[in-house]
Design a protein around this motif. Structure first.
Motif, PDB file in Angstrom:
ATOM      1  N   GLU A 142       0.812  -1.219   0.000  1.00 17.52           N
ATOM      2  CA  GLU A 142       0.000   0.000   0.000  1.00 17.52           C
ATOM      3  C   GLU A 142       0.847   1.271   0.000  1.00 17.52           C
ATOM      4  OE1 GLU A 142      -2.382  -0.434   3.471  1.00 17.52           O
ATOM      5  OE2 GLU A 142      -3.751  -1.907   2.565  1.00 17.52           O
ATOM      6  N   GLY A 143       2.158   1.118   0.186  1.00 14.96           N
ATOM      7  CA  GLY A 143       3.023   2.286   0.245  1.00 14.96           C
ATOM      8  C   GLY A 143       2.919   3.043   1.559  1.00 14.96           C
ATOM      9  N   ALA A 144       2.469   2.358   2.613  1.00 13.76           N
ATOM     10  CA  ALA A 144       2.304   3.001   3.924  1.00 13.76           C
ATOM     11  C   ALA A 144       3.673   3.283   4.540  1.00 13.76           C
ATOM     12  CB  ALA A 144       1.491   2.109   4.853  1.00 13.76           C
ATOM     13  N   ASN A 145       3.740   4.367   5.321  1.00 16.32           N
ATOM     14  CA  ASN A 145       4.997   4.648   6.011  1.00 16.32           C
ATOM     15  C   ASN A 145       4.847   4.678   7.533  1.00 16.32           C
ATOM     16  OD1 ASN A 145       3.781   7.155   6.417  1.00 16.32           O
ATOM     17  ND2 ASN A 145       5.060   8.215   4.900  1.00 16.32           N
ATOM     18  N   GLN A 146       3.649   4.370   8.021  1.00 13.91           N
ATOM     19  CA  GLN A 146       3.463   4.282   9.471  1.00 13.91           C
ATOM     20  C   GLN A 146       2.233   3.434   9.794  1.00 13.91           C
ATOM     21  OE1 GLN A 146       1.926   8.138  11.240  1.00 13.91           O
ATOM     22  NE2 GLN A 146       2.621   8.898   9.258  1.00 13.91           N
ATOM     23  N   TYR A 147       2.248   2.859  10.993  1.00 14.55           N
ATOM     24  CA  TYR A 147       1.140   2.017  11.424  1.00 14.55           C
ATOM     25  C   TYR A 147       1.189   1.924  12.936  1.00 14.55           C
ATOM     26  CZ  TYR A 147      -2.021  -2.024  11.720  1.00 14.55           C
ATOM     27  OH  TYR A 147      -3.060  -2.871  12.015  1.00 14.55           O
ATOM     28  N   ARG A 148       0.010   1.959  13.563  1.00 13.69           N
ATOM     29  CA  ARG A 148      -0.088   1.819  15.015  1.00 13.69           C
ATOM     30  C   ARG A 148      -1.019   0.655  15.350  1.00 13.69           C
ATOM     31  NH1 ARG A 148       0.719   6.793  13.835  1.00 13.69           N
ATOM     32  NH2 ARG A 148      -1.362   6.978  12.964  1.00 13.69           N
ATOM     33  N   ALA A 149      -0.549  -0.226  16.218  1.00  9.24           N
ATOM     34  CA  ALA A 149      -1.360  -1.359  16.680  1.00  9.24           C
ATOM     35  C   ALA A 149      -1.574  -1.198  18.180  1.00  9.24           C
ATOM     36  CB  ALA A 149      -0.666  -2.677  16.370  1.00  9.24           C
ATOM     37  N   PHE A 150      -2.823  -1.115  18.596  1.00 12.23           N
ATOM     38  CA  PHE A 150      -3.157  -0.958  20.013  1.00 12.23           C
ATOM     39  C   PHE A 150      -3.584  -2.293  20.609  1.00 12.23           C
ATOM     40  CE2 PHE A 150      -3.676   3.335  18.391  1.00 12.23           C
ATOM     41  CZ  PHE A 150      -3.231   4.140  19.423  1.00 12.23           C
ATOM     42  N   ARG A 151      -3.310  -2.440  21.904  1.00 14.44           N
ATOM     43  CA  ARG A 151      -3.826  -3.563  22.668  1.00 14.44           C
ATOM     44  C   ARG A 151      -4.607  -3.002  23.855  1.00 14.44           C
ATOM     45  NH1 ARG A 151      -2.868  -5.285  18.678  1.00 14.44           N
ATOM     46  NH2 ARG A 151      -1.422  -6.911  17.984  1.00 14.44           N
ATOM     47  N   PHE A 152      -5.646  -3.724  24.264  1.00 23.07           N
ATOM     48  CA  PHE A 152      -6.559  -3.204  25.276  1.00 23.07           C
ATOM     49  C   PHE A 152      -6.710  -4.191  26.426  1.00 23.07           C
ATOM     50  CE2 PHE A 152      -7.650  -1.743  21.043  1.00 23.07           C
ATOM     51  CZ  PHE A 152      -7.659  -0.366  21.215  1.00 23.07           C
ATOM     52  N   ASP A 153      -7.011  -3.658  27.605  1.00 20.16           N
ATOM     53  CA  ASP A 153      -7.251  -4.530  28.752  1.00 20.16           C
ATOM     54  C   ASP A 153      -8.703  -5.000  28.747  1.00 20.16           C
ATOM     55  OD1 ASP A 153      -8.862  -2.477  29.819  1.00 20.16           O
ATOM     56  OD2 ASP A 153      -7.279  -1.730  31.140  1.00 20.16           O
ATOM     57  N   ALA A 154      -9.086  -5.739  29.772  1.00 20.61           N
ATOM     58  CA  ALA A 154     -10.422  -6.335  29.815  1.00 20.61           C
ATOM     59  C   ALA A 154     -11.531  -5.299  29.812  1.00 20.61           C
ATOM     60  CB  ALA A 154     -10.546  -7.228  31.052  1.00 20.61           C
ATOM     61  N   ASN A 155     -11.220  -4.089  30.279  1.00 23.41           N
ATOM     62  CA  ASN A 155     -12.231  -3.027  30.318  1.00 23.41           C
ATOM     63  C   ASN A 155     -12.252  -2.174  29.063  1.00 23.41           C
ATOM     64  OD1 ASN A 155     -13.067  -3.676  32.986  1.00 23.41           O
ATOM     65  ND2 ASN A 155     -11.250  -2.629  33.795  1.00 23.41           N
ATOM     66  N   GLY A 156     -11.302  -2.402  28.163  1.00 28.57           N
ATOM     67  CA  GLY A 156     -11.268  -1.645  26.919  1.00 28.57           C
ATOM     68  C   GLY A 156     -10.287  -0.487  26.917  1.00 28.57           C
ATOM     69  N   ALA A 157      -9.601  -0.245  28.033  1.00 33.23           N
ATOM     70  CA  ALA A 157      -8.593   0.814  28.085  1.00 33.23           C
ATOM     71  C   ALA A 157      -7.326   0.354  27.368  1.00 33.23           C
ATOM     72  CB  ALA A 157      -8.271   1.174  29.532  1.00 33.23           C
ATOM     73  N   ILE A 158      -6.563   1.307  26.850  1.00 34.20           N
ATOM     74  CA  ILE A 158      -5.311   0.973  26.169  1.00 34.20           C
ATOM     75  C   ILE A 158      -4.311   0.415  27.182  1.00 34.20           C
ATOM     76  CG2 ILE A 158      -3.371   1.864  24.821  1.00 34.20           C
ATOM     77  CD1 ILE A 158      -5.250   4.139  23.886  1.00 34.20           C
ATOM     78  N   LYS A 159      -3.708  -0.708  26.845  1.00 35.76           N
ATOM     79  CA  LYS A 159      -2.653  -1.257  27.711  1.00 35.76           C
ATOM     80  C   LYS A 159      -1.309  -1.330  26.983  1.00 35.76           C
ATOM     81  CE  LYS A 159      -3.056  -6.306  27.082  1.00 35.76           C
ATOM     82  NZ  LYS A 159      -3.227  -7.580  27.809  1.00 35.76           N
ATOM     83  N   ALA A 160      -1.333  -1.218  25.650  1.00 36.27           N
ATOM     84  CA  ALA A 160      -0.082  -1.230  24.896  1.00 36.27           C
ATOM     85  C   ALA A 160      -0.311  -0.628  23.518  1.00 36.27           C
ATOM     86  CB  ALA A 160       0.461  -2.655  24.753  1.00 36.27           C
ATOM     87  N   CYS A 161       0.776  -0.093  22.954  1.00 33.49           N
ATOM     88  CA  CYS A 161       0.715   0.441  21.591  1.00 33.49           C
ATOM     89  C   CYS A 161       2.047   0.160  20.912  1.00 33.49           C
ATOM     90  CB  CYS A 161       0.435   1.943  21.621  1.00 33.49           C
ATOM     91  SG  CYS A 161       0.367   2.712  19.972  1.00 33.49           S
ATOM     92  N   PHE A 162       1.972  -0.360  19.697  1.00 37.46           N
ATOM     93  CA  PHE A 162       3.158  -0.636  18.894  1.00 37.46           C
ATOM     94  C   PHE A 162       3.125   0.307  17.693  1.00 37.46           C
ATOM     95  CE2 PHE A 162       1.644  -4.440  21.002  1.00 37.46           C
ATOM     96  CZ  PHE A 162       2.759  -4.812  21.737  1.00 37.46           C
ATOM     97  N   VAL A 163       4.145   1.148  17.590  1.00 38.78           N
ATOM     98  CA  VAL A 163       4.201   2.166  16.546  1.00 38.78           C
ATOM     99  C   VAL A 163       5.298   1.792  15.560  1.00 38.78           C
ATOM    100  CG1 VAL A 163       4.512   4.617  16.049  1.00 38.78           C
ATOM    101  CG2 VAL A 163       3.438   3.908  18.200  1.00 38.78           C
ATOM    102  N   PHE A 164       4.930   1.644  14.291  1.00 39.26           N
ATOM    103  CA  PHE A 164       5.886   1.269  13.246  1.00 39.26           C
ATOM    104  C   PHE A 164       6.047   2.440  12.281  1.00 39.26           C
ATOM    105  CE2 PHE A 164       3.701  -2.917  14.208  1.00 39.26           C
ATOM    106  CZ  PHE A 164       4.713  -3.356  15.067  1.00 39.26           C
ATOM    107  N   ILE A 165       7.274   2.886  12.105  1.00 38.80           N
ATOM    108  CA  ILE A 165       7.544   4.045  11.267  1.00 38.80           C
ATOM    109  C   ILE A 165       8.590   3.674  10.224  1.00 38.80           C
ATOM    110  CG2 ILE A 165       8.278   6.463  11.228  1.00 38.80           C
ATOM    111  CD1 ILE A 165       7.552   6.425  14.303  1.00 38.80           C
ATOM    112  N   CYS A 166       8.154   3.573   8.980  1.00 36.69           N
ATOM    113  CA  CYS A 166       9.040   3.237   7.869  1.00 36.69           C
ATOM    114  C   CYS A 166       9.610   4.536   7.300  1.00 36.69           C
ATOM    115  CB  CYS A 166       8.266   2.468   6.797  1.00 36.69           C
ATOM    116  SG  CYS A 166       9.292   1.894   5.441  1.00 36.69           S
ATOM    117  N   MET A 167      10.902   4.732   7.492  1.00 32.69           N
ATOM    118  CA  MET A 167      11.526   5.996   7.106  1.00 32.69           C
ATOM    119  C   MET A 167      11.773   6.041   5.598  1.00 32.69           C
ATOM    120  SD  MET A 167      11.598   7.707   9.872  1.00 32.69           S
ATOM    121  CE  MET A 167      12.687   9.051   9.405  1.00 32.69           C
ATOM    122  N   ASP A 168      10.686   6.257   4.857  1.00 28.04           N
ATOM    123  CA  ASP A 168      10.797   6.367   3.411  1.00 28.04           C
ATOM    124  C   ASP A 168      11.314   7.762   3.043  1.00 28.04           C
ATOM    125  OD1 ASP A 168       8.612   8.024   3.840  1.00 28.04           O
ATOM    126  OD2 ASP A 168       7.168   6.709   2.844  1.00 28.04           O
TER     127      ASP A 168
END
Length: 208
Positions: free
Chosen positions: A101-127
């Protein structure tokens, strides 16, 4: 920011309203940068966390680090990172799709049992285009987008950042939304658009 504008920031392409904030202190770790850039990235994260009135910590009891930022030159590099596929399922196919797709960034979130954010993975492709962006701008942009679960189209046309003279800053209205969303009386997660009315009311109170 009136309620309609706030609602647009958290209404996904599917039409669903969804906002989530971090439910635990944020522990960042950055991969693929030199020491100078590392300080810039962590400084931007700390500034946005402070703006939100949230907390940072030295370690997360479950994950060690719960905000992981990866800087790299090619999406093909990510699947080679040891054990990363345990944290991000289907990493190989995901990277192949993002590269196609030619993407240069992406964020993947993970959530706890209540739906709050517990983790985030940030990928940045330095094009080529991102390589021309100052580190301070890139870092602040990513920090702003990880502090809340925004709509998948919230910043598709308008950046969360703005210029103040020669300095790049967080847009004041976006900063106000972040502060309001982290008000202690607000929920960690909301799926009803009436939440946007509450955000707008708190922003109005801030301006009084």
């Amino acid at each position: 920011m009136d309620a309609t504008a706030v609602e647009a920031l958290f209404t996904r392409a599917s039409g669903d309203y969804l906002v989530a904030r971090w439910g635990r202190p944020i522990v960042p770790v950055v991969f693929g940068v030199d020491d100078a850039t590392l300080a810039v990235v962590k400084g931007a994260v700390e500034a946005v966390v402070m703006l939100a009135g949230h907390r940072m910590a030295e370690t997360d009891p479950e994950l060690g680090a719960n905000l992981m930022l990866f800087f790299f030159r090619d999406w093909a590099e990510l699947p080679e990172v040891p054990n990363l596929d345990r944290l991000v399922p289907d990493l190989g196919p995901l990277c192949a799709r993002l590269k196609a797709e030619g993407a240069n960034q992406y964020r993947a979130f993970r959530f706890d049992a209540n739906g709050a954010i517990k983790a985030c993975f940030v990928f940045i492709c330095m094009d080529e285009s991102l390589s021309e962006v100052p580190a301070e701008t890139l870092a602040l942009n990513q920090a702003a987008q990880m502090i809340l679960l925004w709509s998948d189209r919230a910043f598709a046309e308008t950046s969360p950042l703005a210029l103040a003279g020669d300095t790049v800053i967080l847009r004041p209205e976006i900063g106000a939304v972040i502060r309001a969303a982290y008000d202690p009386v607000m929920p960690d997660v909301a799926r009803d658009a009436t939440h946007a009315l509450r955000i707008a009311a708190r922003i109005a109170q801030m301006g009084e």
